[in-house]
Design a protein around this motif. Structure first.
Motif, PDB file in Angstrom:
ATOM      1  N   MET A  15     -17.946  -6.258  -3.526  1.00  0.00           N
ATOM      2  CA  MET A  15     -18.970  -7.032  -2.828  1.00  0.00           C
ATOM      3  C   MET A  15     -18.657  -8.519  -2.766  1.00  0.00           C
ATOM      4  O   MET A  15     -19.529  -9.372  -2.891  1.00  0.00           O
ATOM      5  N   GLY A  16     -17.370  -8.838  -2.586  1.00  0.00           N
ATOM      6  CA  GLY A  16     -16.974 -10.223  -2.351  1.00  0.00           C
ATOM      7  C   GLY A  16     -16.645 -11.023  -3.583  1.00  0.00           C
ATOM      8  O   GLY A  16     -16.261 -12.192  -3.466  1.00  0.00           O
ATOM      9  N   ARG A  17     -16.782 -10.453  -4.754  1.00  0.00           N
ATOM     10  CA  ARG A  17     -16.594 -11.210  -5.998  1.00  0.00           C
ATOM     11  C   ARG A  17     -15.214 -11.854  -6.088  1.00  0.00           C
ATOM     12  O   ARG A  17     -15.070 -12.948  -6.660  1.00  0.00           O
ATOM     13  N   ALA A  54     -29.631  -7.221   3.007  1.00  0.00           N
ATOM     14  CA  ALA A  54     -29.755  -8.676   3.099  1.00  0.00           C
ATOM     15  C   ALA A  54     -28.559  -9.369   2.455  1.00  0.00           C
ATOM     16  O   ALA A  54     -28.073 -10.397   2.961  1.00  0.00           O
ATOM     17  N   VAL A  55     -28.072  -8.829   1.346  1.00  0.00           N
ATOM     18  CA  VAL A  55     -26.883  -9.393   0.697  1.00  0.00           C
ATOM     19  C   VAL A  55     -25.687  -9.332   1.641  1.00  0.00           C
ATOM     20  O   VAL A  55     -24.976 -10.332   1.843  1.00  0.00           O
ATOM     21  N   ILE A  56     -25.446  -8.171   2.212  1.00  0.00           N
ATOM     22  CA  ILE A  56     -24.292  -8.004   3.104  1.00  0.00           C
ATOM     23  C   ILE A  56     -24.395  -8.950   4.296  1.00  0.00           C
ATOM     24  O   ILE A  56     -23.423  -9.634   4.660  1.00  0.00           O
ATOM     25  N   ASP A  57     -25.574  -9.005   4.907  1.00  0.00           N
ATOM     26  CA  ASP A  57     -25.776  -9.874   6.068  1.00  0.00           C
ATOM     27  C   ASP A  57     -25.551 -11.339   5.707  1.00  0.00           C
ATOM     28  O   ASP A  57     -24.907 -12.090   6.464  1.00  0.00           O
ATOM     29  N   THR A  58     -26.045 -11.777   4.549  1.00  0.00           N
ATOM     30  CA  THR A  58     -25.921 -13.183   4.156  1.00  0.00           C
ATOM     31  C   THR A  58     -24.475 -13.547   3.854  1.00  0.00           C
ATOM     32  O   THR A  58     -24.010 -14.630   4.231  1.00  0.00           O
ATOM     33  N   ILE A  59     -23.764 -12.676   3.170  1.00  0.00           N
ATOM     34  CA  ILE A  59     -22.357 -12.947   2.885  1.00  0.00           C
ATOM     35  C   ILE A  59     -21.586 -13.119   4.184  1.00  0.00           C
ATOM     36  O   ILE A  59     -20.760 -14.033   4.321  1.00  0.00           O
ATOM     37  N   LEU A  85     -17.276 -15.133   1.706  1.00  0.00           N
ATOM     38  CA  LEU A  85     -15.976 -14.690   1.195  1.00  0.00           C
ATOM     39  C   LEU A  85     -14.992 -15.850   1.169  1.00  0.00           C
ATOM     40  O   LEU A  85     -14.240 -16.028   0.193  1.00  0.00           O
ATOM     41  N   ALA A  86     -15.012 -16.652   2.221  1.00  0.00           N
ATOM     42  CA  ALA A  86     -14.130 -17.821   2.257  1.00  0.00           C
ATOM     43  C   ALA A  86     -14.539 -18.831   1.187  1.00  0.00           C
ATOM     44  O   ALA A  86     -13.686 -19.458   0.545  1.00  0.00           O
TER      45      ALA A  86
END
Length: 423
Positions: A249-251, A316-321, A327-328
């Motif tokens: 999840m982007g960590r 909401a987490v996925i959309d916000t990331i 990620l950048a």
């Protein structure tokens, strides 16, 4: 003791509002099972990357609930999504589904297996990382049957504390009180290709790996190891299960750490949790190919898994990331921060990727647990997974200024401890 009532008639609220850290800890000791020891502090409020305790002290949160609160605390997108969903539909049994559950399953499959053909990859939604790994273990058992009784995991692995996940977890202190555990699990040295090759055979059902072993001190598998693991497991017909509970999840700066570390590798099963819900309890077991079809009706289930509220938070987490290009941000801040931390005297090494970092400490400064405790007293929340390592897993919204403040505080603390012999 006679309960005090607030104006709404609810007992204890006015007493609670005035309670101190110490008073809360006393009440905790009287009522909560002693599975975690005495709480370091009682946290009552959070905003972004900051937290406040019951005594009004402010902290910079560099742990995020151990890689959970990826958007920080009280993020407006999560608050709005959860509020709207709970006001619409909070829970249904797994005899039914909900649009939020279906949409999340679609999104998670696409994140884990980008470009996969529709219907080829599927998700099981659970409540936590250990539950996600329990489901993966059952997939593995269905795949192996009696002909493949052996399951491989890595030395220093951590996959959870429920009985099946615990069988896959290496640390003896976690395992011994609960033996006998589910059988057939063997541990091979992490990163040792020759050991893996020797252990694999036609009687192995699966290999479980973490791309970066968090509880081992944030230790990344060596370059090429995941590629070789995929090749060797495929050759003997074993499944490759990648545990992305902490790293996903982007960590690490990619949706999945294995996308970053081994972009050509497609696992059979991937497990997720922690950052997926941004603070709401949710996990996912995502499988592709035949592994996605092994569990049949009645063979696995969960009452709360994939409930609409947790699913809405995850969406909401996925959309916000995506929308905020986090990620950048994770990549750029992680690289900058690691470089500055490596320059601190008595820091021996900074491991990991993105915003999952293990800060190795010299022996002269004493146990990392003591350093973490002192940092807490100075207003920084970290933890020590190993005696020589601090773990940093902050919210993705951490500011440069907060990261720099920690680096300065760490440098001052380690310098002081080095001069005084860590006494």
């Amino acid at each position: 003791m006679t309960d005090q009532f607030d104006h709404s008639g609810r007992p204890g609220r006015s007493r609670d509002a005035a309670a101190t850290n110490e008073q809360w800890r006393e009440r905790y000791a009287d009522t909560v099972m002693n599975t975690f020891g005495t709480p370091a502090r009682v946290l009552v409020r959070g905003e972004g990357a900051h937290l406040w305790d019951a005594d009004g002290r402010e902290y910079i949160d560099l742990l995020a609930g151990i890689a959970v609160n990826c958007l920080g605390h009280a993020h407006p997108a999560i608050v709005a999504a959860v509020s709207e969903q709970i006001a619409t539909l909070g829970h249904v049994s797994n005899v039914f589904t909900s649009p939020a559950q279906v949409r999340l399953a679609e999104q998670v499959v696409e994140l884990v297996f980008p470009g996969a053909r529709p219907g080829r990859s599927k998700a099981f939604l659970a409540n936590s990382g250990t539950e996600a790994n329990e489901a993966a273990f059952k997939i593995v058992r269905r795949h192996g049957g009696s002909a493949r009784p052996r399951v491989l995991a890595l030395v220093d692995a951590f996959h959870g504390r429920t009985m099946g996940a615990l069988a896959l977890t290496y640390k003896a202190a976690y395992r011994r009180p609960f033996e006998p555990l589910p059988g057939g699990v063997e541990f091979v040295p992490a990163g040792d290709v020759d050991a893996l090759r020797s252990a694999l055979g036609p009687d192995v059902a699966a290999l479980f790996v973490e791309p970066i072993q968090g509880e081992a001190g944030v230790r990344e598998l060596p370059s090429g190891y995941l590629e070789t693991a995929r090749e060797l497991t495929s050759a003997v017909g074993a499944l490759l299960v990648v545990d992305e509970v902490q790293t996903g999840m982007g960590r690490t700066g990619a949706w999945m750490a294995h996308h970053l570390l081994a972009p050509g590798v497609t696992p059979d099963v991937v497990t997720l949790a922690k950052g997926l819900g941004g603070g709401m309890p949710i996990g996912a077991t995502v499988a592709t190919g035949r592994a996605a079809e092994l569990l049949e009706p009645g063979q696995h289930g969960t009452t709360f898994g994939g409930n609409p509220v947790a699913a809405a938070a995850a969406l909401a987490v996925i959309d916000t990331i995506r929308r905020e290009d986090l990620l950048a941000r994770v990549t750029s801040l992680g690289e900058r921060w690691a470089e500055r931390l490596e320059a601190v005297d008595a820091v021996t090494q900074v491991r990991g990727r993105g915003l999952l970092r293990g800060v190795g400490l010299a022996d002269a400064v004493g146990p990392a647990g003591e350093v973490a405790d002192e940092l807490g007293r100075r207003g920084f929340i970290v933890n020590a997974p190993r005696p020589d390592t601090l773990r940093l897993a902050p919210p993705f919204v951490l500011s440069d200024a907060d990261a720099d403040a920690f680096t300065a505080a760490l440098a001052d603390l380690l310098s002081t401890r080095g001069r005084t012999g860590a006494s």
